[in-house]
Design an enzyme around this catalytic site. Sequence first.
Site, PDB file in Angstrom:
ATOM      1  N   ASN A  11      12.228 -60.208  27.112  1.00  0.00           N
ATOM      2  CA  ASN A  11      11.244 -60.730  26.165  1.00  0.00           C
ATOM      3  C   ASN A  11      11.968 -61.744  25.281  1.00  0.00           C
ATOM      4  O   ASN A  11      12.673 -61.379  24.356  1.00  0.00           O
ATOM      5  CB  ASN A  11      10.690 -59.561  25.335  1.00  0.00           C
ATOM      6  CG  ASN A  11       9.755 -60.025  24.230  1.00  0.00           C
ATOM      7  OD1 ASN A  11       9.358 -61.189  24.187  1.00  0.00           O
ATOM      8  ND2 ASN A  11       9.404 -59.106  23.337  1.00  0.00           N
ATOM      9  N   LYS A  13      10.787 -63.768  23.191  1.00  0.00           N
ATOM     10  CA  LYS A  13      10.132 -63.983  21.899  1.00  0.00           C
ATOM     11  C   LYS A  13      10.025 -65.491  21.622  1.00  0.00           C
ATOM     12  O   LYS A  13       9.863 -66.269  22.567  1.00  0.00           O
ATOM     13  CB  LYS A  13      10.871 -63.221  20.798  1.00  0.00           C
ATOM     14  CG  LYS A  13      11.034 -61.736  21.165  1.00  0.00           C
ATOM     15  CD  LYS A  13      11.466 -60.860  20.045  1.00  0.00           C
ATOM     16  CE  LYS A  13      11.567 -59.422  20.554  1.00  0.00           C
ATOM     17  NZ  LYS A  13      11.935 -58.465  19.505  1.00  0.00           N
ATOM     18  N   HIS A  97       2.822 -55.783  21.681  1.00  0.00           N
ATOM     19  CA  HIS A  97       4.169 -55.671  21.128  1.00  0.00           C
ATOM     20  C   HIS A  97       4.058 -55.385  19.626  1.00  0.00           C
ATOM     21  O   HIS A  97       3.139 -55.879  18.963  1.00  0.00           O
ATOM     22  CB  HIS A  97       4.941 -56.973  21.379  1.00  0.00           C
ATOM     23  CG  HIS A  97       6.386 -56.856  21.018  1.00  0.00           C
ATOM     24  ND1 HIS A  97       6.832 -56.945  19.727  1.00  0.00           N
ATOM     25  CD2 HIS A  97       7.478 -56.601  21.781  1.00  0.00           C
ATOM     26  CE1 HIS A  97       8.148 -56.764  19.712  1.00  0.00           C
ATOM     27  NE2 HIS A  97       8.564 -56.549  20.945  1.00  0.00           N
ATOM     28  N   GLU A  99       5.513 -56.566  17.171  1.00  0.00           N
ATOM     29  CA  GLU A  99       5.447 -57.774  16.334  1.00  0.00           C
ATOM     30  C   GLU A  99       4.035 -58.345  16.321  1.00  0.00           C
ATOM     31  O   GLU A  99       3.570 -58.864  15.303  1.00  0.00           O
ATOM     32  CB  GLU A  99       6.485 -58.803  16.823  1.00  0.00           C
ATOM     33  CG  GLU A  99       7.899 -58.372  16.445  1.00  0.00           C
ATOM     34  CD  GLU A  99       8.995 -58.816  17.398  1.00  0.00           C
ATOM     35  OE1 GLU A  99       8.787 -59.757  18.182  1.00  0.00           O
ATOM     36  OE2 GLU A  99      10.079 -58.186  17.355  1.00  0.00           O
ATOM     37  N   GLU A 169       8.759 -48.596  22.624  1.00  0.00           N
ATOM     38  CA  GLU A 169       9.658 -49.348  21.761  1.00  0.00           C
ATOM     39  C   GLU A 169       9.563 -48.804  20.335  1.00  0.00           C
ATOM     40  O   GLU A 169       8.649 -49.194  19.587  1.00  0.00           O
ATOM     41  CB  GLU A 169       9.285 -50.827  21.757  1.00  0.00           C
ATOM     42  CG  GLU A 169       9.351 -51.475  23.119  1.00  0.00           C
ATOM     43  CD  GLU A 169       9.595 -52.974  23.019  1.00  0.00           C
ATOM     44  OE1 GLU A 169      10.545 -53.443  23.626  1.00  0.00           O
ATOM     45  OE2 GLU A 169       8.841 -53.659  22.295  1.00  0.00           O
ATOM     46  N   GLY A 175      15.526 -55.013  17.463  1.00  0.00           N
ATOM     47  CA  GLY A 175      16.287 -56.072  16.810  1.00  0.00           C
ATOM     48  C   GLY A 175      17.169 -55.578  15.672  1.00  0.00           C
ATOM     49  O   GLY A 175      17.674 -56.374  14.877  1.00  0.00           O
ATOM     50  N   SER A 215      16.875 -52.637  21.013  1.00  0.00           N
ATOM     51  CA  SER A 215      18.344 -52.759  20.987  1.00  0.00           C
ATOM     52  C   SER A 215      19.010 -52.221  22.245  1.00  0.00           C
ATOM     53  O   SER A 215      20.106 -51.666  22.180  1.00  0.00           O
ATOM     54  CB  SER A 215      18.913 -52.083  19.736  1.00  0.00           C
ATOM     55  OG  SER A 215      18.422 -52.736  18.571  1.00  0.00           O
TER      56      SER A 215
HETATM   57  P1  PGA Z   1      15.489 -56.036  21.044  1.00  0.00           P
HETATM   58  O1  PGA Z   1      13.903 -56.295  21.240  1.00  0.00           O
HETATM   59  O2  PGA Z   1      16.059 -55.733  22.406  1.00  0.00           O
HETATM   60  O3  PGA Z   1      16.005 -57.306  20.451  1.00  0.00           O
HETATM   61  O4  PGA Z   1      15.599 -54.863  20.126  1.00  0.00           O
HETATM   62  C1  PGA Z   1      13.136 -55.552  22.137  1.00  0.00           C
HETATM   63  C2  PGA Z   1      11.690 -55.987  22.076  1.00  0.00           C
HETATM   64  O5  PGA Z   1      11.197 -56.287  20.972  1.00  0.00           O
HETATM   65  O6  PGA Z   1      11.001 -56.054  23.107  1.00  0.00           O
END
Ligand code: PGA
Length: 256
Positions: A11, A13, A97, A99, A169, A175, A215
């Site tokens: 992903n 983003k 997601h 976000e 998640e 993140g 992460s």
């Molecule tokens: P990350 O993000 O691996 O940077 O924690 C995962 C995601 O949001 O899909």
Amino acid sequence: MISRKKLIAGNWKMNKTPADGVALVRDIVAAVGKQTDVEVVVCPPFTGLETAGQALEGSTVKLGAQNMHHEASGAFTGEISAPMLRAIFTTHVILGHSERRTLFGETDELVNKKVLAALKNQLRPILCVGETLAEREAGATLKVVQTQTERGLEGVNKDSVGSVVIAYEPVWAIGTGKVATTEQAQEVHAFIRGLLARHFTDAVAQKVRILYGGSMKPANAPELLAQKDIDGGLIGGASLEARSFVELVTAAIAAK
Ligand code: PGA
């Protein structure tokens, strides 16, 4: 027991210009573009989808989007539809997601409309679910995950749910460098599979891939991927560089 092919999805983003994306895809394809043990999907931003799709042509790497609108067309300024994604050979789409939920106000009801629209257009939804830190600390993790999963899949029948990928998640792990422990992740994954068995059939539940996201890195992936109900990863930060992303694919191959 059915063995599920592991899936590693990147992903990106809101990162990478089309040119940067092509360079990254070329490196990924050169390293793991021929293998078929693990399904690999890259999810560039909309502006990079078509060129990334061209760069992965002829390889086993697949193309995913990060979001879409549930209507096929119309007066929805700034939006992109499932048929538009299909027209440029997108096969997967990340939906719900955290976000999107927290920064753009997406509700379970809206996410559900998108899941149904994706399936209707032969796109595989990667439905994201997960609790915030406050919810985990309040002991509400399983309840939150249950609600998001059930509402997200409302109206999906047992013949098409096998096309859905679920990504667990935990919001507090995205993140942040804080990864869920393997026990924490496995517990939720097994719970989700149990929900699927209750709502559909056990055979269907055994078929659905449930990814971990938050992460995930080459250092922690082998242990996570060794868990019975963890079928791959949805990778943010570590998907932006070929080296770490390819290492994650390699870890998934080793764990298959
Ligand atoms: P990350 O993000 O691996 O940077 O924690 C995962 C995601 O949001 O899909």
